[in-house]
Design an enzyme around this catalytic site. Structure first.
Site, PDB file in Angstrom:
ATOM      1  N   CYS A 285     -14.248  -6.972  23.344  1.00 54.38           N
ATOM      2  CA  CYS A 285     -13.367  -6.243  24.137  1.00 54.38           C
ATOM      3  C   CYS A 285     -15.230  -5.490  24.596  1.00 54.38           C
ATOM      4  O   CYS A 285     -16.423  -4.770  23.458  1.00 54.38           O
ATOM      5  CB  CYS A 285     -13.470  -5.359  22.293  1.00 54.38           C
TER       6      CYS A 285
ATOM      7  N   ASP B 161     -18.135 -25.331 -10.262  1.00 56.35           N
ATOM      8  CA  ASP B 161     -16.863 -23.794  -9.630  1.00 56.35           C
ATOM      9  C   ASP B 161     -16.703 -22.618 -10.157  1.00 56.35           C
ATOM     10  O   ASP B 161     -15.205 -22.711 -10.581  1.00 56.35           O
ATOM     11  CB  ASP B 161     -15.739 -25.124  -8.748  1.00 56.35           C
TER      12      ASP B 161
ATOM     13  N   ASP C  15       1.196  -1.392   0.063  1.00 58.78           N
ATOM     14  CA  ASP C  15      -0.314  -0.291   0.094  1.00 58.78           C
ATOM     15  C   ASP C  15       0.779   1.618  -0.210  1.00 58.78           C
ATOM     16  O   ASP C  15       0.469   2.585  -0.893  1.00 58.78           O
ATOM     17  CB  ASP C  15      -1.058  -0.334   1.696  1.00 58.78           C
TER      18      ASP C  15
ATOM     19  N   LYS D 299     -32.210 -31.978  -7.260  1.00 56.38           N
ATOM     20  CA  LYS D 299     -32.812 -30.523  -7.429  1.00 56.38           C
ATOM     21  C   LYS D 299     -34.310 -32.144  -7.955  1.00 56.38           C
ATOM     22  O   LYS D 299     -34.354 -32.815  -8.162  1.00 56.38           O
ATOM     23  CB  LYS D 299     -33.474 -30.218  -8.805  1.00 56.38           C
TER      24      LYS D 299
ATOM     25  N   TYR E 153     -27.622 -24.538 -16.461  1.00 52.54           N
ATOM     26  CA  TYR E 153     -28.891 -25.439 -16.063  1.00 52.54           C
ATOM     27  C   TYR E 153     -29.782 -24.480 -14.819  1.00 52.54           C
ATOM     28  O   TYR E 153     -30.833 -25.102 -14.131  1.00 52.54           O
ATOM     29  CB  TYR E 153     -27.990 -26.021 -14.627  1.00 52.54           C
TER      30      TYR E 153
ATOM     31  N   GLU F 291     -26.403 -33.245 -10.441  1.00 52.71           N
ATOM     32  CA  GLU F 291     -25.532 -32.828 -11.509  1.00 52.71           C
ATOM     33  C   GLU F 291     -24.103 -32.206 -10.800  1.00 52.71           C
ATOM     34  O   GLU F 291     -24.323 -31.919  -9.574  1.00 52.71           O
ATOM     35  CB  GLU F 291     -25.861 -32.197 -12.532  1.00 52.71           C
TER      36      GLU F 291
ATOM     37  N   CYS G 253      -7.915  -1.114  21.792  1.00 49.06           N
ATOM     38  CA  CYS G 253      -8.168   0.123  22.509  1.00 49.06           C
ATOM     39  C   CYS G 253      -7.558  -0.455  23.664  1.00 49.06           C
ATOM     40  O   CYS G 253      -7.491   0.577  24.403  1.00 49.06           O
ATOM     41  CB  CYS G 253     -10.205   0.119  21.951  1.00 49.06           C
TER      42      CYS G 253
ATOM     43  N   ASP H 149       4.202   1.756  -1.512  1.00 48.94           N
ATOM     44  CA  ASP H 149       4.588   2.135  -2.099  1.00 48.94           C
ATOM     45  C   ASP H 149       3.441   2.847  -3.337  1.00 48.94           C
ATOM     46  O   ASP H 149       3.859   3.289  -4.683  1.00 48.94           O
ATOM     47  CB  ASP H 149       5.276   0.538  -3.224  1.00 48.94           C
TER      48      ASP H 149
ATOM     49  N   CYS I 254     -14.090   2.216  20.979  1.00 43.00           N
ATOM     50  CA  CYS I 254     -12.941   0.649  20.321  1.00 43.00           C
ATOM     51  C   CYS I 254     -12.426   1.144  18.722  1.00 43.00           C
ATOM     52  O   CYS I 254     -13.656   1.424  18.321  1.00 43.00           O
ATOM     53  CB  CYS I 254     -12.743  -0.586  20.565  1.00 43.00           C
TER      54      CYS I 254
ATOM     55  N   LYS J 189     -21.654 -31.451  -1.013  1.00 43.10           N
ATOM     56  CA  LYS J 189     -20.114 -30.595  -1.198  1.00 43.10           C
ATOM     57  C   LYS J 189     -18.953 -31.672  -1.598  1.00 43.10           C
ATOM     58  O   LYS J 189     -19.800 -32.303  -0.077  1.00 43.10           O
ATOM     59  CB  LYS J 189     -19.938 -29.269  -0.427  1.00 43.10           C
TER      60      LYS J 189
ATOM     61  N   LYS K  25     -21.687 -30.109  -9.403  1.00 47.13           N
ATOM     62  CA  LYS K  25     -22.002 -28.166  -9.373  1.00 47.13           C
ATOM     63  C   LYS K  25     -20.492 -27.279  -9.764  1.00 47.13           C
ATOM     64  O   LYS K  25     -19.711 -27.904  -9.073  1.00 47.13           O
ATOM     65  CB  LYS K  25     -21.932 -28.086  -7.435  1.00 47.13           C
TER      66      LYS K  25
ATOM     67  N   CYS L 146      -8.028  -5.917  24.544  1.00 39.03           N
ATOM     68  CA  CYS L 146      -8.409  -5.796  23.385  1.00 39.03           C
ATOM     69  C   CYS L 146      -7.160  -5.602  22.621  1.00 39.03           C
ATOM     70  O   CYS L 146      -6.180  -3.867  23.210  1.00 39.03           O
ATOM     71  CB  CYS L 146      -9.524  -4.437  22.914  1.00 39.03           C
TER      72      CYS L 146
HETATM   73  S1  IVH Z   1     -29.199 -24.594  -9.530  1.00 36.21           S
HETATM   74  C1  IVH Z   1     -32.072 -21.671  -6.735  1.00 36.21           C
HETATM   75  N1  IVH Z   1     -27.062 -25.932 -10.466  1.00 36.21           N
HETATM   76  O1  IVH Z   1     -23.865 -23.105  -6.319  1.00 36.21           O
HETATM   77  C2  IVH Z   1     -31.130 -22.353  -7.608  1.00 36.21           C
HETATM   78  N2  IVH Z   1     -26.000 -23.876  -9.541  1.00 36.21           N
HETATM   79  O2  IVH Z   1     -23.971 -22.300  -4.025  1.00 36.21           O
HETATM   80  C3  IVH Z   1     -30.007 -22.305  -8.362  1.00 36.21           C
HETATM   81  N3  IVH Z   1     -23.754 -23.837  -9.349  1.00 36.21           N
HETATM   82  O3  IVH Z   1     -25.213 -19.879  -7.516  1.00 36.21           O
HETATM   83  C4  IVH Z   1     -28.498 -22.893  -9.108  1.00 36.21           C
HETATM   84  N4  IVH Z   1     -23.600 -25.903 -10.797  1.00 36.21           N
HETATM   85  O4  IVH Z   1     -23.480 -20.037  -9.121  1.00 36.21           O
HETATM   86  C5  IVH Z   1     -26.826 -24.982  -9.533  1.00 36.21           C
HETATM   87  N5  IVH Z   1     -25.384 -27.643 -11.244  1.00 36.21           N
HETATM   88  C6  IVH Z   1     -25.396 -26.654 -10.413  1.00 36.21           C
HETATM   89  C7  IVH Z   1     -24.659 -25.064  -9.920  1.00 36.21           C
HETATM   90  C8  IVH Z   1     -24.859 -23.849  -9.224  1.00 36.21           C
HETATM   91  C9  IVH Z   1     -23.038 -24.840  -9.667  1.00 36.21           C
HETATM   92  C10 IVH Z   1     -23.864 -22.608  -8.488  1.00 36.21           C
HETATM   93  C11 IVH Z   1     -24.219 -21.326  -9.107  1.00 36.21           C
HETATM   94  C12 IVH Z   1     -25.365 -21.005  -7.292  1.00 36.21           C
HETATM   95  C13 IVH Z   1     -24.320 -21.546  -6.331  1.00 36.21           C
HETATM   96  C14 IVH Z   1     -24.909 -22.216  -5.696  1.00 36.21           C
END
Ligand code: IVH
Length: 707
Positions: free
Chosen positions: A449, A132, A45, A302, A238, A128, A434, A47, A455, A326, A130, A431
């Site tokens: 605190c 990332d 910061d 789902k 999706y 399905e 403070c 620099d 504070c 997860k 998830k 704390c």
């Molecule tokens: S369904 C109403 N399907 O995960 C629900 N989400 O942690 C709509 N994501 O905000 C989401 N893969 O960005 C759904 N196959 C999948 C997904 C998915 C990734 C993400 C999405 C969501 C987040 C929630």
């Protein structure tokens, strides 16, 4: 610092200045990009400040060399224009998380209970991966791409239309599509493209991205669509938002329809007949994870039947009909170099482990949470041993654990490698910011605190929270600027933000002379502040930073009380543990005693209350929008009694609330309508006495617009 300072400004000629400026500006812009776009600062910061000070000094000496687009005219490094905002026609929700097989059985049970389905009757789900990445909503009207927006806070996202148009998985036009359709899905970057991008960055002397998700986010959020176009992004569809006609009757057919429309959908999407098959598919996906070529962090289940999805509906931020299972967290071992204590906005002293940097699941981790003093000592909140009672000491080898986006944790330590001189950690009783005493109340896992608003750490954290995205979200006033203003004594509490301009009368002048602020950015800041003098009730309640009041509970309070005047008056009247105002607070679905106590306490604390009053004097608070509904039950207080035969109590209540009604457990003069099923007893009688309209379940279903 010396390599940054250059020739003394006094001695600098105009020609020298002209020659120096492009390089200087390029360095500042590179630092801005690293900080804001990649979240990966490249210079300190100090620099950065020195570079900006030099630029400002040169521009002050040679005003003719200053350009409109100079970094001194920008706030906090971000272009003042940035991205436009788009309000999602249908809110973008997130997903509840599950971590174990039992969680999945419980999910199935909760769906069945809500719908009143038998435990062994048929009920199918889709499963399905998830992905990332980051979610995107793309709106098509009459088959043409109209706009595309990031999730943002779920209600309002950033307009990234031009960038989305450069992604080849996203069609520009759709054939045979509903007149209006919003397609939702995940933007991501494949491992191969990520590696290639990083190799190019390295060659060009630029910084590497930490992981594919950051690379995808940084690429989609480029202000220059040409840069996005040069970065290979992909998209899986999706889900959907607003739609003028249904895509199908089931999730699996809707996904097939998305494919027909020209979208990529995930090939590992399956139909499962219950938790057994869901978990089997989860294991299968987990086993293939390393060879997919893109990052996933779990499996999403789902409910397949879209009519059932509609009946199940939503909690405040997540659907009842879906859940994310997860993958287990990733682990690594490294050494604990020190323990820092951070002081939060509610005074909580939070211990943070400073670690020798280590890669955990592809991300470099150098800090991890240690939760609280009991956790360090090897006890849980009930005083029982955790980690077999092992404490955590500076010098220890620590096992770091990271699950998805959450803050890494220290899970374990290796006693065999503990240095002989390592001492038990003594948690501070004062704390560190403070010096006030830090005390631990009975039943509280956290030491706090007692300095309150004196504070500086609490005050600054409260201010940062106040300006955060889900709160006042003032453009140009982020965490960094708040710290600066607090240190300068310009802003001590939220109310001060709204007097900033007038207090400085010539404030514009003062702010302008500060490094980093130009005339335009100072003006923009004051305008942005003025714009927030009108604020939505739920944002204000959240912004107050009351302990236990998160975004969703602030929303519940706002919807329930409707206006600031109502809310404030009720909290002022309320007595903890008794009386009608207390009962009313607790009657809100999602408000428990802890939250209620915290809110009422805040409104009865003199200093806190005075600070809130000073703030609200500057504000016009918009009444909470009742859930949009032209239903005849909107605004009514409804009581259900007796047995319902066509839906469960939970479903009836959720549906009534979704239509804008308030559901109460007892009949009183405030009740508008009683829905009585067979076996209704005293409540129906009382309703008759009070002359309140009583209807049966079928009449209710008619009134609520069908089952
Ligand atoms: S369904 C109403 N399907 O995960 C629900 N989400 O942690 C709509 N994501 O905000 C989401 N893969 O960005 C759904 N196959 C999948 C997904 C998915 C990734 C993400 C999405 C969501 C987040 C929630």
């Amino acid at each position: 610092m010396s390599e940054l300072s250059g020739t003394d400004i006094d001695a600098l000629s105009e020609a020298e200045a002209r020659a120096e400026l492009p390089g200087l500006i390029a360095r500042i812009e590179a630092a801005n990009t690293a900080y804001h776009t990649h979240d990966a600062p490249e210079i300190s910061d100090a620099d950065y400040d020195a570079l900006k000070q030099r630029l400002a000094a040169i521009e002050a000496k040679f005003p003719s060399l200053k350009s409109e687009s100079s970094p001194t005219e920008q706030i906090g490094g971000q272009l003042a224009e940035g991205f436009g905002k788009i309000t999602h026609a249908v809110r973008m929700m997130s997903l509840a998380n599950a971590f174990s097989d039992e969680d999945i059985s419980e999910f199935d049970e909760s769906v069945r209970n809500f719908l009143g389905l038998k435990a062994d009757g048929p009920l199918t789900y889709t499963a399905e991966p998830k992905i990332d990445g980051l979610s995107l909503s793309i709106r098509y009207e009459n088959g043409r791409l109209i706009h595309a927006a990031t999730r943002g806070d779920g209600e309002v996202g950033e307009n990234v239309t031009e960038n989305a148009r450069t992604i080849s998985d996203i069609p520009q036009t759709l054939d045979n599509a509903p007149e209006i359709i919003e397609i939702r899905g995940e933007v991501y970057m494949s491992h191969a493209d990520f590696e290639a991008l990083n190799a190019r960055a390295e060659k060009a002397g630029d910084k590497r991205f930490a992981n594919p998700r950051n690379a995808a986010a940084g690429s989609l959020r480029q202000l220059d669509p040409k840069v996005t176009a040069a970065r290979p992004l992909k998209f899986f569809a999706y889900a959907w938002g607003e739609h003028s006609e249904p895509l199908a009757d089931t999730q699996i057919d809707a996904i097939a329809r998305l494919e027909t429309l020209g979208f990529k959908t995930n090939p590992l999407t399956r139909l499962c007949d219950g938790p057994g098959e869901m978990i089997a598919h989860y294991r299968d996906i987990e086993a293939r994870r390393a060879t997919l070529g893109y990052d996933i962090d779990g499996v999403v289940y789902k409910v397949n039947d879209l009519a059932l999805q509609r009946r199940l509906g939503y909690r405040s931020t997540t659907p009842r009909w879906a859940i994310a299972h997860k993958f287990p967290a990733e682990l690594a071992w490294t050494q604990l170099e020190g323990i820092d204590i951070q002081v939060g906005r509610t005074g909580a002293l939070s211990p943070v482990a400073r670690l020798t940097p280590v890669t955990v699941g592809g991300v470099v981790v150098s800090n991890a949470t240690l939760h609280n003093e009991d956790y360090i000592a090897g006890r849980d909140s009930r005083g029982e041993a955790i980690r077999g009672g092992k404490d955590i000491r500076v010098g220890d080898w620590a096992q770091v654990y990271r699950a998805g986006d959450v803050i890494p944790k220290v899970a374990d330590v290796d006693l065999a490698r503990r240095p002989a001189d390592a001492k038990p950690y003594e948690f501070p009783t004062h704390c560190p910011r403070c010096g006030s005493e830090a005390i631990r109340e009975e039943g509280d896992a956290v030491r706090r605190c007692t300095g309150g608003l004196i504070c500086p750490a609490q005050a600054v954290e409260k201010l940062k929270h106040f300006v955060s995205r889900a709160a006042f979200d003032i453009e140009g006033l982020g965490a960094k600027q708040v710290e600066q203003f607090y240190a300068d004594g310009w802003i001590q509490e939220p109310a001060d933000i709204f007097t900033l301009e007038e207090r400085f009368g010539q404030g514009l002048q003062q702010l302008k002379n500060r490094e980093g602020w130009g005339e335009k950015s100072a003006r923009n800041l004051f305008d942005a502040i003025a714009e927030r003098r009108t604020i939505a009730l739920h944002r204000l309640i959240f912004a107050l930073g009351i302990r236990h009041v998160g975004e969703s509970s602030a929303g519940l309070l706002a919807t329930h009380y409707g206006t600031w005047e109502n809310f404030e008056a009720a909290m002022t009247r309320a007595e903890i543990g008794q009386g009608p105002d207390w009962e009313e607070l607790l009657s809100i679905d999602g408000v428990g005693e802890t939250l209620a106590t915290s809110v009422v306490t805040t409104f009865h604390q003199e200093a806190e209350r005075a600070s809130i009053d000073r703030l609200t004097a500057y504000l016009t608070v918009e009444a909470a929008e009742k859930p949009k509904s032209d239903s005849p039950v909107s605004g009514l207080t409804v009581v259900f009694t007796g047995t319902l035969e066509k839906m469960t109590r939970a479903e009836a209540k959720a549906r009534a609330e979704a239509l804008g009604a308030k559901v109460s457990g007892s009949v009183s003069a405030k009740t508008d309508l009683v829905v009585a099923g067979p076996g209704a007893g005293s409540k129906a009688k009382k309703a008759a006495e009070l002359n309140i309209r009583v209807i049966d379940e079928d009449e209710w279903i008619d009134l609520a617009g069908g089952a």
